[in-house]
Design a protein around this motif. Sequence first.
Motif, PDB file in Angstrom:
ATOM      1  N   ILE A 152       0.876  -1.174   0.000  1.00 27.21           N
ATOM      2  CA  ILE A 152       0.000   0.000   0.000  1.00 27.21           C
ATOM      3  C   ILE A 152       0.916   1.228   0.000  1.00 27.21           C
ATOM      4  N   TYR A 153       0.869   1.996  -1.063  1.00 27.57           N
ATOM      5  CA  TYR A 153       1.675   3.213  -1.168  1.00 27.57           C
ATOM      6  C   TYR A 153       0.871   4.388  -0.586  1.00 27.57           C
ATOM      7  N   VAL A 154       1.444   5.055   0.396  1.00 33.14           N
ATOM      8  CA  VAL A 154       0.829   6.248   0.976  1.00 33.14           C
ATOM      9  C   VAL A 154       1.641   7.442   0.475  1.00 33.14           C
ATOM     10  N   VAL A 155       1.041   8.216  -0.421  1.00 36.42           N
ATOM     11  CA  VAL A 155       1.786   9.207  -1.188  1.00 36.42           C
ATOM     12  C   VAL A 155       1.308  10.619  -0.852  1.00 36.42           C
ATOM     13  N   SER A 156       2.230  11.450  -0.417  1.00 36.25           N
ATOM     14  CA  SER A 156       1.932  12.855  -0.146  1.00 36.25           C
ATOM     15  C   SER A 156       2.479  13.709  -1.272  1.00 36.25           C
ATOM     16  N   SER A 157       1.661  14.617  -1.762  1.00 37.92           N
ATOM     17  CA  SER A 157       2.072  15.498  -2.852  1.00 37.92           C
ATOM     18  C   SER A 157       2.395  16.876  -2.295  1.00 37.92           C
ATOM     19  N   ASP A 158       3.637  17.286  -2.446  1.00 36.09           N
ATOM     20  CA  ASP A 158       4.088  18.608  -1.992  1.00 36.09           C
ATOM     21  C   ASP A 158       4.244  19.501  -3.212  1.00 36.09           C
ATOM     22  N   THR A 159       3.374  20.472  -3.352  1.00 30.03           N
ATOM     23  CA  THR A 159       3.427  21.379  -4.505  1.00 30.03           C
ATOM     24  C   THR A 159       4.561  22.383  -4.410  1.00 30.03           C
ATOM     25  N   ILE A 191       6.876  10.942  -0.658  1.00 32.46           N
ATOM     26  CA  ILE A 191       6.513  12.338  -0.903  1.00 32.46           C
ATOM     27  C   ILE A 191       6.952  12.681  -2.310  1.00 32.46           C
ATOM     28  N   ILE A 192       6.032  13.218  -3.105  1.00 29.22           N
ATOM     29  CA  ILE A 192       6.348  13.539  -4.495  1.00 29.22           C
ATOM     30  C   ILE A 192       6.246  15.052  -4.710  1.00 29.22           C
ATOM     31  N   ARG A 214       2.640  10.681 -12.819  1.00 27.65           N
ATOM     32  CA  ARG A 214       3.958  10.052 -13.032  1.00 27.65           C
ATOM     33  C   ARG A 214       4.193   8.949 -12.005  1.00 27.65           C
ATOM     34  N   PHE A 215       3.808   9.192 -10.754  1.00 28.80           N
ATOM     35  CA  PHE A 215       3.998   8.178  -9.718  1.00 28.80           C
ATOM     36  C   PHE A 215       3.133   6.955 -10.003  1.00 28.80           C
TER      37      PHE A 215
END
Length: 457
Positions: free
Chosen positions: A61-68, A101-102, A141-142
Motif C-alpha cells: 500500500i503506497y501512501v503518497v503525499s504530494s508537496d506542490t 513524498i512527491i 507520473r507516480f
Amino acid sequence: MAGDSRLSVFSSVLEDMERVYLHDRRPWMIGYSGGKDSSLLTMLAFEMLERIPKEKRWKPIYVVSSDTRLENPVVSLYMHASNRKIGRYAHENNLPVISEIIYPKDEETFWTLVIGKGYPTPEPPGFRWCTERLKINPMNRFVDGIIQEHGEVVILLGVRKGESGTRKRSIESREIEGRLLQHHETLPKAWVFNPLAEVPNEFVWPYLLKGDGIAPWGTDLKKLYAMYRGSDLSEEQSVIGQVDISKMPVTGNSRFGCWCCTIVKEDKSLANFIAKGSNELAPLRDFRNWLVSIRQDPAYREKHRANGKVYRKSDGEVGLGPFTLDAREEILRRLLALQKRTGFSLISEGELRLIDRAWEDEGDLSRRRLVDAYRDVMGKKLPWDEEKRALMDEDFLRELEDLCDRNGLPFEAIGKVLMAVEKGRVGKTRDALRKSAKRILSQEYLHQDALREGEEA
C-alpha cells in the motif's frame, strides 16, 4: 464508539477494504495530504492490515503525499512529519506500507513558470494552469511508475458523499452498481476504490479522535483537529467535549491550499492561522496580496503574448502578455527577501538555475541578473555565480541600448538574437542561426505599427 451506528458504519468499511485487498495482487495507493479524510483512510488501511493474517498481507500500500512546494509551511511540516512516521511505523511492524513524498518537476513549478517564463498568475474563473503541473502531473507520473512495475493499481480515494452536494453527485456518477471498484477516468490500468463514500460528516472526527486521538503511526490527531478549527465548524461540532479545547491552539480552516494562491480573493485558511496566533505567516499573506495586485497592472506585463502575437480584448484594448523581465526580477527579489525574513524554504536552487537559463533566453546579455539579485538579497553567492560572465561588457551594453533607443529598435529583441547566436555557436549551422534570428525579429509585436498602417491604407 461501541453500541452506536458509527461502529457499524466503520465495521462495514473495514470489511469492504479487507475484501478488496484480499481479492487480488494489485497494489493500493492512497493520496495522503495529512487532512482529515486522507488521515481517516490511512488509519483504516492500517487497521485492516493488522486484523488479517500476516501471510495474507501480500501486496503493498503506497501512501503518497504530494508537496506542490507552495504548501502552507505549518501544514507542510505536519504533512511531512506524518508521512515519515507512517513509513517508520510500517517498517517497525513489518506492514507492507510504503510512504512517499512527491514533487513537481523543477521545470513545472510555480516559480519557474511565473518568474522564469513570465506566466501570469492563475486567475478565476478558468485560468488555472497550476493544478495540472503542480498536482496532477506528479501524481500521474507516480501512478505510471507503479503500473509499470505491477501492471495495474487500485487508487483509494477519501472522498465522501456527505462533503457536499456536488461531491455526492460526482461520486454517484462514477459508481457501478454492485461493484466496489470503478475504472479510473483517464488512467486505463488504474482502478478506483472509494471506501469512505457513505461515511457521514459527523462520524469522521469521532473516529479520528477515538481513545487518545493518536493515529496508529503516532501522529497526534488532536493537532490536526486544531488546524481545522476555524470559521466553518460544521464538521467539528460533534466532537467538542472529547478534546480539551481550552488547551489546544485554535488555528486554520477546513481547506488548506497553496499559500500564494491567486485564484481566491482571500486565503481564509492563511488568515485564520494568522488570526489565531501564527504571526510568522503574516509576511506570506502580504506577499500573496501584492502578487494578486500586480497581475492586471500593465506596468508589470508585456503587451504581447509569449510567441510575439498581439491580441485585442472585446473592448478594443491591447491584451496583456507575460510578466516583463523587470517584473520577474522584482517578484524574485521580494520572494527571496521573504524567504530570508521568515526562514521558510520558498524557492529551491534547482528552480533558480532554470530561471537563470530562462532569463538568458529572454536576452539578459549581462548573464548576471539572477545571480546578482540573489547575492544582493541573500548576502551570499549561488554555487554557479563564478561561472556567470557577461556576454558583453557594461559599457558596450549601454552603448547598444542607447543605439536601439535612438533608432527605435527593441533592445529586448536584439538581446534575444545576440543570445541565440552565442548559444548556437556550438552545434548549430549558419542556416539554423539565421532562421532563429529571423523567427525572433519576425514576431508580430515588433511590427504592429506597420501592420496597423497597412490595415488603415
